[in-house]
Design an enzyme around this catalytic site. Structure first.
Site, PDB file in Angstrom:
ATOM      1  N   LYS A 188     -30.982 -61.033  71.483  1.00  0.00           N
ATOM      2  CA  LYS A 188     -31.328 -60.545  72.827  1.00  0.00           C
ATOM      3  C   LYS A 188     -31.859 -61.693  73.670  1.00  0.00           C
ATOM      4  O   LYS A 188     -32.973 -62.173  73.468  1.00  0.00           O
ATOM      5  CB  LYS A 188     -32.392 -59.448  72.769  1.00  0.00           C
ATOM      6  N   GLU A 264     -42.838 -67.611  67.600  1.00  0.00           N
ATOM      7  CA  GLU A 264     -43.037 -68.945  68.217  1.00  0.00           C
ATOM      8  C   GLU A 264     -43.584 -68.663  69.606  1.00  0.00           C
ATOM      9  O   GLU A 264     -42.835 -68.244  70.487  1.00  0.00           O
ATOM     10  CB  GLU A 264     -41.705 -69.680  68.344  1.00  0.00           C
ATOM     11  N   CYS A 299     -43.003 -74.711  76.382  1.00  0.00           N
ATOM     12  CA  CYS A 299     -44.086 -74.216  75.512  1.00  0.00           C
ATOM     13  C   CYS A 299     -45.005 -75.352  75.067  1.00  0.00           C
ATOM     14  O   CYS A 299     -46.207 -75.158  74.935  1.00  0.00           O
ATOM     15  CB  CYS A 299     -43.516 -73.484  74.316  1.00  0.00           C
ATOM     16  N   GLU A 396     -52.429 -70.396  78.995  1.00  0.00           N
ATOM     17  CA  GLU A 396     -51.137 -70.968  79.347  1.00  0.00           C
ATOM     18  C   GLU A 396     -50.711 -70.430  80.717  1.00  0.00           C
ATOM     19  O   GLU A 396     -50.750 -69.228  80.955  1.00  0.00           O
ATOM     20  CB  GLU A 396     -50.092 -70.548  78.302  1.00  0.00           C
TER      21      GLU A 396
END
Ligand code: NAD
Length: 492
Positions: A188, A264, A299, A396
């Site tokens: 997906k 992750e 990331c 973040e």
């Protein structure tokens, strides 16, 4: 790569897309679709299926049939290797087309997308193709008269859910080892970056993947993603994305078949510059790249710059100088260094953080730019003297906002580096070998680089610690995620 070819490719009409199920592309069963908006100009590009439970059921059923019939799972590794390498060659041949398609969808600058997306995906397919006929089992050191065998076998159907920032790179990091090991995969993509992965899958069919072995379903996370994660027929779930979604996936696993879930997740990675860095100018240039490439939507971005206070003035001057040199704009113009922020929602989020938390500390940037283009662009932003308890230091952002803080000792640098809930990456700049080792040992991050930033290759894994996750894409270690350990104990 030349500008003229890119300008021709960017005008190509993209027809409405279909899900890949059982070797064929088709609309969602309900016929619903999602409009794809390009961050380059805010205009509609095409549409993708809005898949729901019934599409997921069909895709997983077909993936399971394909796994059970052995047309891929029982094929000799040497033959699976041939398909993966042919696939890699097709991707490489079409690398620029694929990169341009992806950039129109997600806004990453083309210089980066060509290397980090399509060529990286080709490299990953080739790497796992080459690896799979070189992986051996073990014979255990048993007593005489017993044969103890230790093997790894494919898990069955792997669910892979990926984000929008590097769809091809991250998608390939999951599907290549999973397929090489003999599994079927239900993939997906993110609803805002599906196009290049659909094309990648089509090239997989051309390379000889049997129908049903790779399924691609597009749609919203809370609909198609959730249905995949809750399915009892998915044996392993491999995810890259935000911590908020990662938490839900673990819960879905607990509510269904306890499938293994590899996460992750995000980062707030420290990039630490000591006064004895071998080359301060290189450190400053690298810090700029480490933060602002792909508009900070990386990331492992070095989003917390920690500078030894004795050099902070000179370092900050260089940092501002190099940041001002960055050209932000149309991601398909080769001379631009930085492209678009991926969506309007993300752009507003970035600007709001600056309003709410850190007024007065912005020393560069902080604005929406190129508004006339209709797209979503933001100036690279530097925020100085950031309080370590503030949102911008702790969370973040996933946008082009760099926070800078200073430290006075190694101990303080380590304490600041570890003072977030994340543990993905870190950089250390020093000429002292022993300081480099000490820092690398003490920093709680899966990947520490010294006198460079991130930029590792496929040969090393990318592990996360703390709330950056438990998974690890890349390298031969990734094969373990998609295989079960099996032992046989035979009395002779
Ligand atoms: P996201 O979590 O919003 O979405 C990621 C994927 O999950 C998308 O495909 C989305 O549709 C799907 N999803 C969303 N809700 C879901 C649900 N309830 N159930 C199942 N699937 C669902 O993340 P994003 O905004 O696409 O990506 C940005 C995040 O990804 C950042 O936090 C970034 O740090 C992280 N990231 C991590 C790595 C890494 O290797 N550690 C690499 C790239 C990005």
């Amino acid at each position: 790569m030349d500008q003229k070819t890119i300008d021709t490719l960017r005008l190509k009409k993209i027809s409405p897309q279909g899900n890949l199920i059982d070797g064929k592309f088709s609309p969602s069963i309900s016929g619903e679709f999602i409009e794809v908006i390009s961050p380059i100009d805010g205009k509609k590009l095409t549409s993708i299926p809005r898949s729901r439970n019934e599409d997921v059921d069909q895709a997983i059923k077909s993936a399971k049939v394909a796994f059970d019939d052995g047309s891929w799972s029982l094929r000799a590794p040497l033959d699976r290797k041939k398909v993966l390498i042919k696939w890699a060659n097709l991707v490489e041949k079409e690398a620029l087309e694929l990169a341009v398609l992806g950039v129109r969808d997600n806004g990453t600058e083309i210089n980066m997308a060509l290397k980090a997306e399509s060529l990286s995906a080709a490299n990953t397919l080739r790497y796992y193709g080459e690896a799979i006929d070189k992986v051996y089992g073990e014979v255990a050191p048993t007593a005489d008269g017993i044969l103890g065998l230790i093997k790894r076998e494919p898990v069955g159907v792997v669910g892979a859910i990926v984000p929008w920032n590097f769809p091809l790179m991250i998608g390939a990091w999951k599907i290549a080892p999973a397929l090489a090991a003999g599994n079927s995969v239900v993939l997906k993509p993110a609803e805002t970056a599906s196009l290049s992965l659909l094309r990648l899958a089509q090239l997989g069919l051309e390379a000889g993947l049997p129908p049903g072995v790779l399924q691609v379903l597009t749609g919203y996370g809370a609909e198609v993603g959730e249905a995949i994660a809750l399915s009892n027929q998915i044996d392993v779930l491999s995810f890259t994305g935000s911590g908020a979604t990662g938490r839900k996936l673990m819960e879905y696993s607990a509510r269904s078949n306890l499938k293994r879930v590899y996460l992750e997740l995000g980062g707030k990675s420290p990039n630490i510059v000591f006064s004895d860095a071998p080359n301060l100018e290189l450190a400053a240039r690298t810090a700029v790249n480490a933060m602002f490439r792909n508009s900070g939507q990386v990331c492992v971005a070095g989003s917390r710059l920690l500078v030894e206070s004795s050099i902070s003035k000179i370092f900050l001057d260089m940092l501002c100088k190099f940041t001002k040199e960055l050209k932000v704009g149309d991601p398909l113009t080769i001379k631009n260094d930085i492209g678009a922020v991926h969506s309007e929602v993300q752009l507003k989020k970035n600007l709001n953080i600056l309003k709410n938390d850190i007024e007065g500390k912005v020393i560069l940037g902080g604005e929406r730019i190129n508004i006339g283009d209709g797209g979503f662009y933001m100036s690279p932003t530097i925020v100085n003297n950031v309080d370590t308890n503030s949102e911008i230091f702790q969370n973040e952002i996933f946008g082009p906002i760099l926070s800078v803080s200073t430290f006075k000792s190694d101990k303080e640098a380590i304490s600041m580096a570890n003072n977030t809930s994340y543990g993905l990456a870190a950089g250390v700049w020093t000429s002292s070998l022993s300081r480099a080792h000490r820092m690398a040992e003490k920093i709680k991050a899966g990947m520490v680089t010294v006198n460079t930033y991130a930029g590792t290759d496929l040969t090393v894994p990318m592990p996360g610690m703390k709330e950056s996750g438990n998974g690890s894409d890349k390298s031969l270690h990734a094969l373990n995620k998609y295989t079960n350990l099996k032992t046989q104990w035979i009395m002779l």
